[in-house]
Design an enzyme around this catalytic site. Sequence first.
Site, mmCIF file in Angstrom:
data_model
loop_
_atom_site.group_PDB
_atom_site.id
_atom_site.type_symbol
_atom_site.label_atom_id
_atom_site.label_comp_id
_atom_site.label_asym_id
_atom_site.label_seq_id
_atom_site.Cartn_x
_atom_site.Cartn_y
_atom_site.Cartn_z
ATOM 1 N N TYR A 55 0.803 -1.221 0.000
ATOM 2 C CA TYR A 55 0.000 0.000 0.000
ATOM 3 C C TYR A 55 0.834 1.268 0.000
ATOM 4 C CZ TYR A 55 0.422 1.152 4.990
ATOM 5 O OH TYR A 55 0.883 1.519 6.229
ATOM 6 N N VAL A 138 -4.224 9.232 5.423
ATOM 7 C CA VAL A 138 -4.798 8.693 6.658
ATOM 8 C C VAL A 138 -4.455 7.203 6.722
ATOM 9 C CG1 VAL A 138 -6.892 8.325 8.013
ATOM 10 C CG2 VAL A 138 -6.666 10.387 6.600
ATOM 11 N N ASP A 139 -3.608 6.856 7.686
ATOM 12 C CA ASP A 139 -3.117 5.482 7.820
ATOM 13 C C ASP A 139 -3.111 5.111 9.297
ATOM 14 O OD1 ASP A 139 -2.008 3.020 7.234
ATOM 15 O OD2 ASP A 139 0.043 3.786 7.101
ATOM 16 N N ALA A 140 -4.251 5.296 9.943
ATOM 17 C CA ALA A 140 -4.356 5.135 11.389
ATOM 18 C C ALA A 140 -5.326 4.014 11.731
ATOM 19 C CB ALA A 140 -4.824 6.442 12.030
#
Length: 245
Positions: A55, A138-140
């Site tokens: 990703y 946004v990777d949370a």
Amino acid sequence: MRVLYRNKSEQHELKVYDTKRLYEEQGHFRVLEFSNEAVQGAMDLSRPERIVLEYPRAMVHLMERNASNYESVYIIGHGIGTLPTYLSKKQVKVAELDEEVLEISRTFFNYAGNDVSVGDGRDLLQQEPSGAYDYIVVDAFTAEGTPKQLISIPFFKIVKEKLRTDGMVMLNVFGRAGNDQLVNAIHTTLCELFEYTRSFALPVETEDEQQNRILVASDQPIAFQTRHMAGFVEQELGEGYVIQD
């Protein structure tokens, strides 16, 4: 597998381990894992500069394909620091809720960047100047998935305000393969505010599996080349509901 670190922070169950096999690849890898054995970052110890997971490789392609001269990126969710390290020559700010994750990235994964703020990503982004960023990522994750406060209409209004007029938001999300209700809702929510959206997914064998997706939104057309998407393919999503706080 050789476990190097294990702890439960306020946010996550955390484990760092070395392994000679990651998914279907043989090698020498160091992995950060959150709750439910969810891999959050991986380093190839033989080639530390390599981006291992698909990703972030796909996200880098989307950035470089849509604005080759981009300069500013805001990232919510630090992990081992893969994207901030790759983007070290850009203007990058990172928000990470869990201070222990940041320390793990420095101790076990040699993260050397400094511009990481510990705190709630939404609150920290709200403090940034309007129109400051080419990309917001946004990777949370928590044990329940992407926090609701980072996928709602009020949050995406903040995102749009902080992006430049031709800027783009990208989300790394997981959901059930096929017709996932929450993933559909995130996409539908993005469509409320942005003119163009696209969804990409890593193929899986059955619809019962968890599927990694990248959702992208912008007020400008979104370009990509499939051969550079690290195995992600474009996917049509169903209609969902609009997510409020």
